[in-house]
Design a protein around this motif. Sequence first.
Motif, short mmCIF file in Angstrom:
data_model
loop_
_atom_site.label_atom_id
_atom_site.label_comp_id
_atom_site.label_asym_id
_atom_site.label_seq_id
_atom_site.Cartn_x
_atom_site.Cartn_y
_atom_site.Cartn_z
N THR A 180 68.89 -14.79 61.44
CA THR A 180 69.51 -14.54 60.14
C THR A 180 71.03 -14.61 60.26
N ILE A 181 71.64 -15.36 59.36
CA ILE A 181 73.09 -15.55 59.39
C ILE A 181 73.69 -15.17 58.04
N LEU A 182 74.76 -14.40 58.08
CA LEU A 182 75.56 -14.12 56.88
C LEU A 182 76.63 -15.20 56.80
N SER A 183 76.71 -15.88 55.68
CA SER A 183 77.62 -17.03 55.56
C SER A 183 78.28 -17.06 54.20
N THR A 184 79.46 -17.67 54.16
CA THR A 184 80.05 -17.99 52.86
C THR A 184 79.25 -19.13 52.24
N ARG A 185 79.33 -19.25 50.95
CA ARG A 185 78.61 -20.33 50.27
C ARG A 185 79.16 -21.70 50.67
N ARG A 186 80.49 -21.78 50.90
CA ARG A 186 81.07 -23.08 51.24
C ARG A 186 80.57 -23.57 52.59
N LEU A 187 80.37 -22.65 53.55
CA LEU A 187 79.86 -23.07 54.85
C LEU A 187 78.37 -23.36 54.77
N ALA A 188 77.64 -22.53 54.06
CA ALA A 188 76.20 -22.74 53.91
C ALA A 188 75.91 -24.09 53.26
N LEU A 198 69.23 -17.35 55.58
CA LEU A 198 70.63 -17.23 55.18
C LEU A 198 70.83 -16.13 54.16
N LEU A 199 71.88 -15.34 54.39
CA LEU A 199 72.38 -14.42 53.38
C LEU A 199 73.79 -14.88 53.05
N CYS A 200 74.09 -15.07 51.78
CA CYS A 200 75.41 -15.56 51.40
C CYS A 200 76.25 -14.43 50.80
N THR A 201 77.52 -14.40 51.18
CA THR A 201 78.41 -13.39 50.64
C THR A 201 78.61 -13.61 49.15
N PRO A 202 78.69 -12.54 48.38
CA PRO A 202 78.97 -12.68 46.94
C PRO A 202 80.35 -13.30 46.72
N ASP A 203 80.54 -13.85 45.55
CA ASP A 203 81.84 -14.42 45.19
C ASP A 203 82.94 -13.38 45.37
N GLU A 204 84.05 -13.83 45.90
CA GLU A 204 85.24 -13.01 46.15
C GLU A 204 85.07 -12.01 47.29
N GLU A 205 83.95 -12.10 48.01
CA GLU A 205 83.75 -11.27 49.20
C GLU A 205 83.53 -12.14 50.44
N ARG A 226 79.60 -5.20 47.60
CA ARG A 226 78.35 -5.91 47.28
C ARG A 226 77.71 -6.47 48.54
N THR A 227 78.53 -6.92 49.49
CA THR A 227 77.97 -7.40 50.76
C THR A 227 77.35 -6.24 51.53
N ALA A 228 78.04 -5.10 51.56
CA ALA A 228 77.51 -3.92 52.25
C ALA A 228 76.19 -3.48 51.63
N GLU A 229 76.13 -3.52 50.31
CA GLU A 229 74.90 -3.13 49.59
C GLU A 229 73.76 -4.09 49.92
N MET A 230 74.07 -5.39 49.98
CA MET A 230 73.06 -6.38 50.32
C MET A 230 72.50 -6.15 51.72
N LEU A 231 73.39 -5.91 52.68
CA LEU A 231 72.94 -5.69 54.06
C LEU A 231 72.16 -4.39 54.18
N ASP A 232 72.57 -3.37 53.45
CA ASP A 232 71.85 -2.10 53.43
C ASP A 232 70.44 -2.29 52.87
N ALA A 233 70.35 -3.07 51.80
CA ALA A 233 69.04 -3.34 51.19
C ALA A 233 68.13 -4.12 52.13
N GLU A 234 68.74 -4.87 53.05
CA GLU A 234 67.97 -5.61 54.05
C GLU A 234 67.48 -4.70 55.18
N GLY A 235 67.91 -3.44 55.14
CA GLY A 235 67.45 -2.48 56.13
C GLY A 235 68.37 -2.31 57.33
N HIS A 236 69.60 -2.81 57.22
CA HIS A 236 70.52 -2.71 58.34
C HIS A 236 71.38 -1.46 58.25
N GLU A 237 71.73 -0.93 59.41
CA GLU A 237 72.66 0.20 59.48
C GLU A 237 74.06 -0.38 59.52
#
Length: 260
Positions: A180-188, A198-205, A226-237
């Motif tokens: 699993t990779i966290l990526s900007t939309r432009r790189l993805a 893939l998990l993509c960072t929200p706009d402006e993050e 929003r990125t922190a919330e997304m990763l938390d929802a994925e079950g990550h510390e």
Amino acid sequence: MNNTHEFRRAITRKPGRSIVDGLRAEDIGMPDLGRMLEDHAAYVAALRSTGAEVVELPALETYPDSVFVEDTMLCLPKLAIAMRPGAPTRQGEVAEIRPAIEAFYGENIREITAPGTIEGGDILVTGREILVGLSARTNSEGVSQLSDIVSEYGYSLRLVETPEGVLHFKTDCGLIDPETILSTRRLAASGCFEGYRLLCTPDEEEAASNCIRFNNLVIMAAGFPRTAEMLDAEGHEVVQINNSECARLDGGMSCLSLRF
């Protein structure tokens, strides 16, 4: 290669007073050394909280950017590879950190030589391969040399393109787990992560994408809720570290440590 987020050790280096002379793509203000030292201490504490041994090297005033140790070495389980930074003012950092690497790797150290250049910020080790982005700091000769070295140890290396205007490949991505990779939309959008989750960072993050998975933690820059919330929802510390001062020098979470 599936243990790509499990580490027993890390090496860091304290920022020095000369940090105000560090390289930067654009001037967004002078970094505050006092705040940077506080942030660096919080970063080291997060690494240590996982039970890992953290070697904290003293500040190196001769090299303003030397806090960003990741660019100097690639540390794999069976060998370390000395990089050759593309920024000429940083090339001397490699010899300075080598004794700390030798303490753990002994003679199992290889090196990139001229005219090759390569920096650790352009290298992402996943659960299946080593991805390397060409950039202003990493050239094709450096990648070719690295490919020859790691192939001897059974690694597959794949060359990818770093988006234009982006300093390092990992400026725009980070490993969350081996697949699993966290990526900007432009790189993805480049398709370089085809086959990965893939998990993509929200706009402006977008700046949140330079994170690290270190044992049980995902360590990311603070200020991206929003990125922190997304990763938390994925079950990550998730641990959030202030990165305001390193960001003035184009630095992020992965840059600050060598993990092995």
